[in-house]
Design a protein around this motif. Structure first.
Motif, PDB file in Angstrom:
ATOM      1  N   ARG A   1       0.823  -1.226   0.000  1.00 26.39           N
ATOM      2  CA  ARG A   1       0.000   0.000   0.000  1.00 26.39           C
ATOM      3  C   ARG A   1       0.849   1.264   0.000  1.00 26.39           C
ATOM      4  NH1 ARG A   1      -4.427  -1.449   4.550  1.00 26.39           N
ATOM      5  NH2 ARG A   1      -2.528  -2.191   5.583  1.00 26.39           N
ATOM      6  N   ARG A   2       2.043   1.143  -0.566  1.00 31.76           N
ATOM      7  CA  ARG A   2       2.923   2.293  -0.746  1.00 31.76           C
ATOM      8  C   ARG A   2       3.431   2.309  -2.178  1.00 31.76           C
ATOM      9  NH1 ARG A   2       3.559   0.744   4.496  1.00 31.76           N
ATOM     10  NH2 ARG A   2       3.749   2.413   6.059  1.00 31.76           N
ATOM     11  N   VAL A   3       3.888   3.470  -2.617  1.00 30.92           N
ATOM     12  CA  VAL A   3       4.523   3.618  -3.923  1.00 30.92           C
ATOM     13  C   VAL A   3       5.929   4.157  -3.683  1.00 30.92           C
ATOM     14  CG1 VAL A   3       4.427   4.691  -6.196  1.00 30.92           C
ATOM     15  CG2 VAL A   3       2.298   4.076  -5.030  1.00 30.92           C
ATOM     16  N   PHE A   4       6.928   3.436  -4.177  1.00 31.72           N
ATOM     17  CA  PHE A   4       8.326   3.813  -3.992  1.00 31.72           C
ATOM     18  C   PHE A   4       8.916   4.269  -5.321  1.00 31.72           C
ATOM     19  CE2 PHE A   4       7.269   0.472  -0.939  1.00 31.72           C
ATOM     20  CZ  PHE A   4       7.630   1.064   0.275  1.00 31.72           C
TER      21      PHE A   4
ATOM     22  N   VAL B   1      15.624   7.826  -2.792  1.00 34.21           N
ATOM     23  CA  VAL B   1      14.462   6.945  -2.771  1.00 34.21           C
ATOM     24  C   VAL B   1      13.362   7.638  -1.989  1.00 34.21           C
ATOM     25  CG1 VAL B   1      13.606   4.646  -2.204  1.00 34.21           C
ATOM     26  CG2 VAL B   1      16.020   4.965  -2.785  1.00 34.21           C
ATOM     27  N   LEU B   2      12.146   7.678  -2.557  1.00 31.92           N
ATOM     28  CA  LEU B   2      11.011   8.314  -1.909  1.00 31.92           C
ATOM     29  C   LEU B   2       9.889   7.304  -1.750  1.00 31.92           C
ATOM     30  CD1 LEU B   2      12.225  10.493  -4.253  1.00 31.92           C
ATOM     31  CD2 LEU B   2      10.769  12.007  -2.933  1.00 31.92           C
ATOM     32  N   ALA B   3       9.134   7.437  -0.660  1.00 29.39           N
ATOM     33  CA  ALA B   3       7.984   6.575  -0.399  1.00 29.39           C
ATOM     34  C   ALA B   3       6.736   7.436  -0.258  1.00 29.39           C
ATOM     35  CB  ALA B   3       8.209   5.758   0.870  1.00 29.39           C
ATOM     36  N   PHE B   4       5.631   6.975  -0.893  1.00 28.24           N
ATOM     37  CA  PHE B   4       4.369   7.701  -0.856  1.00 28.24           C
ATOM     38  C   PHE B   4       3.255   6.762  -0.402  1.00 28.24           C
ATOM     39  CE2 PHE B   4       7.071   9.652  -4.010  1.00 28.24           C
ATOM     40  CZ  PHE B   4       6.936  11.013  -3.772  1.00 28.24           C
ATOM     41  N   ASP B   5       2.271   7.323   0.280  1.00 25.11           N
ATOM     42  CA  ASP B   5       1.090   6.568   0.659  1.00 25.11           C
ATOM     43  C   ASP B   5       0.314   6.213  -0.610  1.00 25.11           C
ATOM     44  OD1 ASP B   5      -1.904   6.356   1.366  1.00 25.11           O
ATOM     45  OD2 ASP B   5      -0.950   6.240   3.332  1.00 25.11           O
TER      46      ASP B   5
ATOM     47  N   LEU C   1       5.883   9.910   2.574  1.00 25.38           N
ATOM     48  CA  LEU C   1       6.132   9.309   3.877  1.00 25.38           C
ATOM     49  C   LEU C   1       7.578   9.488   4.320  1.00 25.38           C
ATOM     50  CD1 LEU C   1       4.156   5.986   3.294  1.00 25.38           C
ATOM     51  CD2 LEU C   1       3.344   8.091   4.387  1.00 25.38           C
ATOM     52  N   TRP C   2       8.521   9.327   3.400  1.00 26.18           N
ATOM     53  CA  TRP C   2       9.927   9.539   3.745  1.00 26.18           C
ATOM     54  C   TRP C   2      10.773   9.673   2.481  1.00 26.18           C
ATOM     55  CZ3 TRP C   2      12.827   5.686   1.600  1.00 26.18           C
ATOM     56  CH2 TRP C   2      12.275   4.401   1.504  1.00 26.18           C
ATOM     57  N   ARG C   3      11.992  10.131   2.665  1.00 28.51           N
ATOM     58  CA  ARG C   3      12.952  10.242   1.574  1.00 28.51           C
ATOM     59  C   ARG C   3      14.323   9.836   2.089  1.00 28.51           C
ATOM     60  NH1 ARG C   3      14.482  15.700  -1.950  1.00 28.51           N
ATOM     61  NH2 ARG C   3      15.994  14.704  -3.345  1.00 28.51           N
ATOM     62  N   GLN C   4      14.982   8.961   1.375  1.00 24.24           N
ATOM     63  CA  GLN C   4      16.352   8.554   1.685  1.00 24.24           C
ATOM     64  C   GLN C   4      17.262   9.164   0.625  1.00 24.24           C
ATOM     65  OE1 GLN C   4      19.482   7.652   3.090  1.00 24.24           O
ATOM     66  NE2 GLN C   4      18.148   6.191   4.158  1.00 24.24           N
ATOM     67  N   GLN C   5      18.034  10.150   1.027  1.00 27.49           N
ATOM     68  CA  GLN C   5      18.916  10.858   0.105  1.00 27.49           C
ATOM     69  C   GLN C   5      20.335  10.357   0.272  1.00 27.49           C
ATOM     70  OE1 GLN C   5      18.227  13.635  -2.238  1.00 27.49           O
ATOM     71  NE2 GLN C   5      20.190  12.758  -2.853  1.00 27.49           N
TER      72      GLN C   5
ATOM     73  N   HIS D   1      14.556  -0.124   5.210  1.00 27.36           N
ATOM     74  CA  HIS D   1      13.320  -0.391   5.952  1.00 27.36           C
ATOM     75  C   HIS D   1      12.187   0.326   5.229  1.00 27.36           C
ATOM     76  CE1 HIS D   1      10.369  -0.858   9.042  1.00 27.36           C
ATOM     77  NE2 HIS D   1      11.221  -1.382   9.895  1.00 27.36           N
ATOM     78  N   PRO D   2      11.151  -0.387   4.783  1.00 28.83           N
ATOM     79  CA  PRO D   2      10.114   0.262   3.970  1.00 28.83           C
ATOM     80  C   PRO D   2       9.268   1.277   4.726  1.00 28.83           C
ATOM     81  CG  PRO D   2       9.475  -1.980   4.511  1.00 28.83           C
ATOM     82  CD  PRO D   2      10.892  -1.821   4.974  1.00 28.83           C
ATOM     83  N   LEU D   3       9.277   1.236   6.059  1.00 26.87           N
ATOM     84  CA  LEU D   3       8.448   2.158   6.831  1.00 26.87           C
ATOM     85  C   LEU D   3       9.101   3.507   7.073  1.00 26.87           C
ATOM     86  CD1 LEU D   3       6.875  -0.230   9.501  1.00 26.87           C
ATOM     87  CD2 LEU D   3       5.997   0.439   7.247  1.00 26.87           C
ATOM     88  N   ASN D   4      10.450   3.543   7.061  1.00 24.96           N
ATOM     89  CA  ASN D   4      11.111   4.823   7.344  1.00 24.96           C
ATOM     90  C   ASN D   4      12.331   5.109   6.472  1.00 24.96           C
ATOM     91  OD1 ASN D   4      13.124   3.151   8.442  1.00 24.96           O
ATOM     92  ND2 ASN D   4      12.317   3.363  10.527  1.00 24.96           N
ATOM     93  N   GLY D   5      12.731   4.158   5.621  1.00 24.39           N
ATOM     94  CA  GLY D   5      13.857   4.392   4.730  1.00 24.39           C
ATOM     95  C   GLY D   5      15.224   4.192   5.338  1.00 24.39           C
ATOM     96  N   SER D   6      15.312   3.740   6.593  1.00 21.99           N
ATOM     97  CA  SER D   6      16.618   3.529   7.205  1.00 21.99           C
ATOM     98  C   SER D   6      17.347   2.364   6.539  1.00 21.99           C
ATOM     99  CB  SER D   6      16.464   3.253   8.702  1.00 21.99           C
ATOM    100  OG  SER D   6      15.681   2.089   8.927  1.00 21.99           O
ATOM    101  N   VAL D   7      18.678   2.445   6.511  1.00 22.30           N
ATOM    102  CA  VAL D   7      19.494   1.445   5.831  1.00 22.30           C
ATOM    103  C   VAL D   7      19.678   0.227   6.723  1.00 22.30           C
ATOM    104  CG1 VAL D   7      21.748   0.952   4.805  1.00 22.30           C
ATOM    105  CG2 VAL D   7      20.693   3.196   4.468  1.00 22.30           C
ATOM    106  N   ARG D   8      19.355  -0.939   6.181  1.00 17.32           N
ATOM    107  CA  ARG D   8      19.559  -2.201   6.894  1.00 17.32           C
ATOM    108  C   ARG D   8      20.875  -2.857   6.510  1.00 17.32           C
ATOM    109  NH1 ARG D   8      13.413  -4.854   6.551  1.00 17.32           N
ATOM    110  NH2 ARG D   8      12.682  -3.938   8.523  1.00 17.32           N
TER     111      ARG D   8
END
Length: 378
Positions: free
Chosen positions: A146-149, A157-161, A168-172, A205-212
């Motif tokens: 239920r997200r669009v990346f 990388v950007l995530a949208f509802d 929702l977040w952006r990983q630059q 992490h798909p919920l906040n963009g943090s690097v795993r």
């Protein structure tokens, strides 16, 4: 393994703020002319199940299959959903600009980026929402959970509802002086968003963009910015947690995308993506040489120059055969065991857009002139 039982590159200089400037390639040596192909003994029977015409197709508008639908971009700024069994149109949406990327879909929501740099989401023949993006995009959006990346050209990388389009977040990440104007790697493996950033596969992490995790597939080398360019290109091959990718003109490698561990990487000179099955990974080199690597070790299983100097698409592994599209619209089916040609399929004479696709029980290709062709085994 699939149940299908067949027995441009452009380099662009990216200023981190906005601009995209072409890199001159006029001094490159002329590509040798390929030899005429001998008649092929058709070792596999096929029939054209259906065909359709959607009009001139933008170069990057790669189609996608989801939930029994083939989602395609065509002329008049339209996005169409076709039934994979019959080719009949299910719905269409008219946009206000051509598609600039391939399509992404989870079967319910379909997304695309237009030449106006807007991310547009649609469902059941209606536009849901649109948002303007901060930089150009060359890769198809990913619709999942239920997200669009979105992976942008400057490698953020950007995530949208998926319902509202709210960001929702952006990983630059640190931008590269050069990137490819070519689709990159963006997919989901389990609960990890996996993205190609320069020569690395990165798990987010798909919920906040943090690097795993991050895994290098190829390292930057060379004496100038063009020679140091390294980027991962679509399509890719996934079998469970094993994700195998191509680093443009540098390497092919496989990664355990659940644990973030490199399985292997091997030098390779191809410029298009790869595909495979549980035991082999297939691709073509820049000179048209076809190659298969063993998925477990990266050792070369076979190599053939039967299609040397032909401009080939990325492959699609289909049971006993591997399909490659050519710039003249021919589709070559070769044996997965040794690369020998099994049969050839003809389209409308224009280049295949993206790689061949598996749509239900059909092998489907889209051509630059807008032809959709679906074959089934006999």
């Amino acid at each position: 393994m699939s149940s299908f039982k067949f027995p441009r590159l452009a380099l662009v200089a990216m200023a981190l703020a906005t601009a995209v400037l072409g890199v001159a390639c006029s001094s490159a040596p002329a590509r040798p002319k390929p030899a005429e192909l001998p008649p092929v003994a058709s070792l596999i029977g096929t029939r054209l199940a259906w065909s359709a015409q959607v009009g001139q197709v933008p170069d990057q508008a790669v189609p996608v299959v989801a939930a029994g639908q083939l989602l395609v971009a065509g002329s008049n700024n339209t996005v169409r959903a076709l039934d994979t069994g019959s080719g009949k149109e299910i719905w269409q949406v008219r946009l206000d600009a051509p598609a600039a990327t391939g399509l992404g879909s989870d079967g319910d929501t379909t997304a695309v980026v237009t030449t106006r740099n807007e991310l547009v989401a649609m469902a059941a023949g209606k536009e849901l929402w649109r948002v303007r993006l901060p930089s150009r995009v060359f890769s198809a959006p990913l619709v999942a959970g239920r997200r669009v990346f979105v992976l942008t050209g400057e490698r953020s990388v950007l995530a949208f509802d998926g319902r509202t389009g709210a960001r929702l977040w952006r990983q630059q990440r640190a931008g590269e002086p050069l990137v490819l104007q070519q689709p990159g790697v963006l997919t989901a493996v389990g609960d990890t968003l996996v993205v190609g950033l320069s020569g690395r596969l990165t798990g987010l992490h798909p919920l906040n963009g943090s690097v795993r995790w991050e895994v290098p597939v190829a390292m930057s080398r060379g004496t100038n910015e063009v020679e140091r360019l390294v980027d991962l290109v679509a399509p890719f091959s996934r079998q469970g947690a094993s994700l195998c990718v191509r680093a443009y003109s540098a390497a092919v490698g496989c990664v355990d995308a659940e644990r973030g561990i490199l399985a292997w990487t091997k030098p390779a000179q191809g410029t298009t993506g790869v595909h495979g099955d549980e035991s082999l990974v297939f691709g073509s080199e820049a000179d048209g040489t076809l190659r298969a690597w063993r998925r477990a070790s990266g050792e070369v299983a076979w190599s053939t120059d039967r299609l040397k100097w032909r401009q080939l698409s990325a492959p699609l592994a289909l049971g006993r055969v591997v399909a490659f599209g050519e710039s003249n619209g021919t589709v070559h089916l070769v044996s997965r065991e040794d690369g020998r040609e099994m049969t050839r399929l003809s389209t409308d004479g224009s280049a295949i857009v993206g790689a061949p696709l598996l749509a239900g029980q059909s092998l489907v290709v889209q051509t630059r002139n807008g032809g959709i062709f679906a074959w089934q085994p006999q």
